[in-house]
Design a protein around this motif. Structure first.
Motif, short mmCIF file in Angstrom:
data_model
loop_
_atom_site.label_atom_id
_atom_site.label_comp_id
_atom_site.label_asym_id
_atom_site.label_seq_id
_atom_site.Cartn_x
_atom_site.Cartn_y
_atom_site.Cartn_z
N THR A 73 5.61 -3.31 7.12
CA THR A 73 5.30 -2.82 5.78
C THR A 73 3.93 -2.16 5.75
OG1 THR A 73 4.48 -5.01 5.14
CG2 THR A 73 6.76 -4.47 4.59
N TRP A 74 3.00 -2.66 6.54
CA TRP A 74 1.66 -2.07 6.56
C TRP A 74 1.71 -0.66 7.17
CZ3 TRP A 74 -2.78 -3.48 10.34
CH2 TRP A 74 -3.97 -2.93 9.89
N SER A 76 4.32 1.31 7.23
CA SER A 76 5.19 2.22 6.48
C SER A 76 4.53 2.74 5.21
CB SER A 76 6.50 1.53 6.11
OG SER A 76 6.25 0.50 5.18
N LYS A 77 3.41 2.14 4.81
CA LYS A 77 2.72 2.64 3.62
C LYS A 77 2.06 3.97 3.95
CE LYS A 77 1.75 -1.66 1.29
NZ LYS A 77 0.74 -2.53 0.74
#
Length: 84
Positions: A73-74, A76-77
């Protein structure tokens, strides 16, 4: 189609899992019914570890899953656009 290497690795993983399952089953189910002075007890850890090892393994699995999700998630930001 699976290659010979894939099949060998798969067979190894299945064999390891079956051996681990047989060891744990003997340790938890059969060993309490055998006299504590029998020689087979030398091949098994104390019974307290029968609970400690799976709990620690489960916690480590949850930790690795959490770290993996956090990293994905980090990464993909996308950086926010600055409006001028």
């Amino acid at each position: 189609m699976a290659t010979a290497t894939d099949r060998a690795v798969g067979f190894g993983l299945v064999a390891f899992s079956l051996a681990l399952f047989a060891y744990y089953t003997l340790w938890i189910v059969v060993l309490p019914f055998i006299d504590s002075t029998h020689a087979i007890h030398r091949f098994f850890l104390p019974r307290e570890y029968a609970v400690i090892i799976p709990v620690v393994a489960g916690l480590l699995l949850l930790l690795f899953i959490g770290v993996f999700i956090m990293v994905v998630t980090w990464k993909s930001k996308k950086p926010a656009k600055k409006s001028e």
